[in-house]
Write a protein that holds these residues in place. Structure first.
Motif, PDB file in Angstrom:
ATOM      1  N   ASP A   1     -27.313  13.493 -36.546  1.00  0.00           N
ATOM      2  CA  ASP A   1     -27.926  12.312 -35.947  1.00  0.00           C
ATOM      3  C   ASP A   1     -27.850  12.371 -34.421  1.00  0.00           C
ATOM      4  O   ASP A   1     -28.825  12.066 -33.731  1.00  0.00           O
ATOM      5  N   LEU A   2     -26.707  12.780 -33.890  1.00  0.00           N
ATOM      6  CA  LEU A   2     -26.550  12.891 -32.436  1.00  0.00           C
ATOM      7  C   LEU A   2     -27.457  13.966 -31.863  1.00  0.00           C
ATOM      8  O   LEU A   2     -28.033  13.804 -30.785  1.00  0.00           O
ATOM      9  N   LYS A   3     -27.584  15.078 -32.589  1.00  0.00           N
ATOM     10  CA  LYS A   3     -28.448  16.173 -32.111  1.00  0.00           C
ATOM     11  C   LYS A   3     -29.897  15.702 -31.976  1.00  0.00           C
ATOM     12  O   LYS A   3     -30.623  16.134 -31.071  1.00  0.00           O
ATOM     13  N   ASN A   4     -30.319  14.835 -32.871  1.00  0.00           N
ATOM     14  CA  ASN A   4     -31.717  14.384 -32.896  1.00  0.00           C
ATOM     15  C   ASN A   4     -31.935  13.055 -32.167  1.00  0.00           C
ATOM     16  O   ASN A   4     -33.040  12.507 -32.207  1.00  0.00           O
ATOM     17  N   TYR A   5     -30.891  12.559 -31.511  1.00  0.00           N
ATOM     18  CA  TYR A   5     -30.979  11.246 -30.872  1.00  0.00           C
ATOM     19  C   TYR A   5     -31.969  11.286 -29.696  1.00  0.00           C
ATOM     20  O   TYR A   5     -31.938  12.218 -28.889  1.00  0.00           O
ATOM     21  N   PRO A   6     -32.851  10.308 -29.593  1.00  0.00           N
ATOM     22  CA  PRO A   6     -33.789  10.297 -28.453  1.00  0.00           C
ATOM     23  C   PRO A   6     -33.054  10.083 -27.137  1.00  0.00           C
ATOM     24  O   PRO A   6     -31.985   9.477 -27.095  1.00  0.00           O
ATOM     25  N   THR A   7     -33.624  10.596 -26.063  1.00  0.00           N
ATOM     26  CA  THR A   7     -32.996  10.488 -24.753  1.00  0.00           C
ATOM     27  C   THR A   7     -33.002   9.042 -24.267  1.00  0.00           C
ATOM     28  O   THR A   7     -34.047   8.401 -24.200  1.00  0.00           O
TER      29      THR A   7
ATOM     30  N   ASP B   1     -30.624   6.217 -21.459  1.00  0.00           N
ATOM     31  CA  ASP B   1     -29.773   6.249 -20.261  1.00  0.00           C
ATOM     32  C   ASP B   1     -28.307   6.480 -20.604  1.00  0.00           C
ATOM     33  O   ASP B   1     -27.591   7.167 -19.884  1.00  0.00           O
ATOM     34  N   ARG B   2     -27.864   5.886 -21.699  1.00  0.00           N
ATOM     35  CA  ARG B   2     -26.459   6.031 -22.092  1.00  0.00           C
ATOM     36  C   ARG B   2     -26.396   6.640 -23.490  1.00  0.00           C
ATOM     37  O   ARG B   2     -26.539   5.946 -24.482  1.00  0.00           O
ATOM     38  N   MET B   3     -26.203   7.936 -23.528  1.00  0.00           N
ATOM     39  CA  MET B   3     -26.221   8.651 -24.805  1.00  0.00           C
ATOM     40  C   MET B   3     -24.943   8.383 -25.603  1.00  0.00           C
ATOM     41  O   MET B   3     -23.853   8.284 -25.032  1.00  0.00           O
ATOM     42  N   PRO B   4     -25.062   8.262 -26.913  1.00  0.00           N
ATOM     43  CA  PRO B   4     -23.868   8.074 -27.744  1.00  0.00           C
ATOM     44  C   PRO B   4     -23.062   9.369 -27.833  1.00  0.00           C
ATOM     45  O   PRO B   4     -23.625  10.468 -27.824  1.00  0.00           O
ATOM     46  N   ASN B   5     -21.749   9.232 -27.898  1.00  0.00           N
ATOM     47  CA  ASN B   5     -20.854  10.384 -27.982  1.00  0.00           C
ATOM     48  C   ASN B   5     -19.903  10.204 -29.158  1.00  0.00           C
ATOM     49  O   ASN B   5     -19.802   9.114 -29.732  1.00  0.00           O
ATOM     50  N   LEU B   6     -19.191  11.261 -29.491  1.00  0.00           N
ATOM     51  CA  LEU B   6     -18.327  11.227 -30.672  1.00  0.00           C
ATOM     52  C   LEU B   6     -17.017  11.947 -30.402  1.00  0.00           C
ATOM     53  O   LEU B   6     -16.990  13.004 -29.759  1.00  0.00           O
ATOM     54  N   LEU B   7     -15.928  11.383 -30.913  1.00  0.00           N
ATOM     55  CA  LEU B   7     -14.621  12.023 -30.910  1.00  0.00           C
ATOM     56  C   LEU B   7     -14.222  12.274 -32.366  1.00  0.00           C
ATOM     57  O   LEU B   7     -14.157  11.343 -33.161  1.00  0.00           O
ATOM     58  N   ILE B   8     -13.968  13.543 -32.702  1.00  0.00           N
ATOM     59  CA  ILE B   8     -13.495  13.909 -34.042  1.00  0.00           C
ATOM     60  C   ILE B   8     -12.006  14.218 -33.947  1.00  0.00           C
ATOM     61  O   ILE B   8     -11.591  15.097 -33.198  1.00  0.00           O
ATOM     62  N   VAL B   9     -11.211  13.462 -34.694  1.00  0.00           N
ATOM     63  CA  VAL B   9      -9.761  13.583 -34.624  1.00  0.00           C
ATOM     64  C   VAL B   9      -9.218  14.045 -35.977  1.00  0.00           C
ATOM     65  O   VAL B   9      -9.630  13.544 -37.029  1.00  0.00           O
TER      66      VAL B   9
ATOM     67  N   PHE C   1     -28.991  24.218 -19.277  1.00  0.00           N
ATOM     68  CA  PHE C   1     -29.063  23.249 -20.379  1.00  0.00           C
ATOM     69  C   PHE C   1     -30.497  22.765 -20.558  1.00  0.00           C
ATOM     70  O   PHE C   1     -30.976  22.594 -21.678  1.00  0.00           O
ATOM     71  N   SER C   2     -31.168  22.536 -19.433  1.00  0.00           N
ATOM     72  CA  SER C   2     -32.561  22.071 -19.495  1.00  0.00           C
ATOM     73  C   SER C   2     -33.473  23.153 -20.063  1.00  0.00           C
ATOM     74  O   SER C   2     -34.306  22.892 -20.945  1.00  0.00           O
ATOM     75  N   LYS C   3     -33.319  24.379 -19.585  1.00  0.00           N
ATOM     76  CA  LYS C   3     -34.173  25.481 -20.036  1.00  0.00           C
ATOM     77  C   LYS C   3     -33.980  25.782 -21.515  1.00  0.00           C
ATOM     78  O   LYS C   3     -34.929  26.088 -22.238  1.00  0.00           O
ATOM     79  N   LEU C   4     -32.735  25.706 -21.989  1.00  0.00           N
ATOM     80  CA  LEU C   4     -32.416  26.034 -23.378  1.00  0.00           C
ATOM     81  C   LEU C   4     -32.577  24.838 -24.322  1.00  0.00           C
ATOM     82  O   LEU C   4     -32.352  24.957 -25.521  1.00  0.00           O
ATOM     83  N   GLU C   5     -32.921  23.684 -23.743  1.00  0.00           N
ATOM     84  CA  GLU C   5     -33.142  22.451 -24.517  1.00  0.00           C
ATOM     85  C   GLU C   5     -31.913  22.092 -25.368  1.00  0.00           C
ATOM     86  O   GLU C   5     -32.013  21.743 -26.542  1.00  0.00           O
ATOM     87  N   ILE C   6     -30.755  22.191 -24.748  1.00  0.00           N
ATOM     88  CA  ILE C   6     -29.504  21.863 -25.442  1.00  0.00           C
ATOM     89  C   ILE C   6     -29.427  20.352 -25.657  1.00  0.00           C
ATOM     90  O   ILE C   6     -29.622  19.570 -24.734  1.00  0.00           O
ATOM     91  N   LYS C   7     -29.135  19.965 -26.878  1.00  0.00           N
ATOM     92  CA  LYS C   7     -29.094  18.547 -27.247  1.00  0.00           C
ATOM     93  C   LYS C   7     -27.681  18.033 -27.499  1.00  0.00           C
ATOM     94  O   LYS C   7     -27.446  16.829 -27.485  1.00  0.00           O
ATOM     95  N   LEU C   8     -26.760  18.968 -27.761  1.00  0.00           N
ATOM     96  CA  LEU C   8     -25.415  18.547 -28.149  1.00  0.00           C
ATOM     97  C   LEU C   8     -24.390  19.534 -27.602  1.00  0.00           C
ATOM     98  O   LEU C   8     -24.488  20.744 -27.828  1.00  0.00           O
TER      99      LEU C   8
END
Length: 299
Positions: free
Chosen positions: A45-51, A53-61, A138-145
């Motif tokens: 879901d995060l990988k496919n999230y639309p751009t 201003d404030r992107m959601p982030n995740l902490l895996i513990v 990051f921009s050239k490689l279209e990195i999403k996550l």
């Protein structure tokens, strides 16, 4: 015959030498389970999230050896870089995984990212120039996550270094407009909580220790189907399942180690199944007992 095995494993049992069976037994395995499926769905879901201003982030513990790194590696393999064909072929890398440096050093972190992106590392280069190159790549490689493993390493630095490193994370998230996933032991929660802005930006998901429930039994059924043992072990039988859980301290990495060692002994002994006697005779010390031995030797 051998209905407890997958077709591939059954074929291996019928046509392989002892050495080949042991080699197969030791190979990396991925067995889906509910907690991992939930986190994998969140990562997708995060990988496919639309751009925004404030992107959601995740902490895996999760605790050490409880499947964190295996999970993110599995997700990365599903999202390997690929070539988008067209008038000009373009390399696209939707996800990158980087391990946090041993201590929170901005330059080391940038170098790790550049290394993963196969970009030249210039030792004398100013960190600001490194950052500009990273943003461009990051921009050239279209990195999403961006996934950062072992984020608790940040705590190894001074308070000043910790603040600088956390500011880098905030800047990357704001500038790149991508989601960041941090992965680590429970101390990782304290890392992000030390910065009020980051604490509000990261949702937390926890990989809990395993319990004696349906999820564990399903894991054992699926695992047994991959063990190259001719005879069924009935790992879900209550006394066997409880024994494996107690030995492992509820950590999936330990469950994996126990079943590999037990499988090897079962093969070498000719019994071709895992039972209480096999489990009692493997060379294995539980995590809790390892800590006790270490404390005794230190003191």
């Amino acid at each position: 015959m051998m209905k407890h095995l997958t077709a591939k494993t059954k074929e291996l049992v019928l046509n392989s030498t002892l050495e080949e069976k042991i080699s197969y037994l030791r190979k990396q395995k991925w067995i889906p389970y509910p907690q991992a499926d939930k986190i994998m769905a969140k990562l997708e879901d995060l990988k496919n999230y639309p751009t925004v201003d404030r992107m959601p982030n995740l902490l895996i513990v999760g605790e050490t050896n409880n499947g964190k790194t295996a999970l993110i590696n599995k997700f990365y393999k599903k999202n390997n870089p690929y070539i988008r064909e067209g008038e000009y072929d373009i390399v696209v890398a939707p996800v990158i995984v980087v391990q946090a440096p041993a201590e929170p050093d901005e330059k080391s972190f940038y170098n790790k990212i550049l290394e993963i992106l196969n970009a030249p590392i210039i030792k004398s280069e100013n960190p600001d120039f490194k950052l500009r190159r990273i943003i461009s790549l990051f921009s050239k490689l279209e990195i999403k996550l961006l996934i950062i493993d072992e984020i608790h390493h940040v705590l190894a630095g001074s308070p000043l270094k910790q603040r600088v490193f956390l500011n880098v994370l905030k800047y990357l998230s704001n500038e790149l407009k991508i989601s960041i996933v941090c992965v680590g032991i429970r101390d990782a929660f304290n890392v992000l909580q030390s910065d009020s802005q980051l604490a509000n930006r990261f949702e937390t998901m926890i990989l809990e220790r395993w319990k004696n429930n349906q999820a564990l039994l399903q894991l054992l059924v699926n695992y047994e189907a991959l063990l190259p043992l001719e005879n069924p072990s009935y790992l879900t039988e209550n006394s066997i399942a409880s024994k494996i859980l107690a030995m492992s301290d509820g950590l999936i990495g330990e469950i994996n180690t126990i079943l590999i060692k037990a499988g090897e002994l079962a093969l070498k002994s000719g019994l071709n199944k895992i039972d209480h006697k096999i489990l009692d005779n493997i060379e294995y010390v539980s995590p809790e007992d390892r800590k006790k031995i270490l404390r005794r030797n230190i003191l």
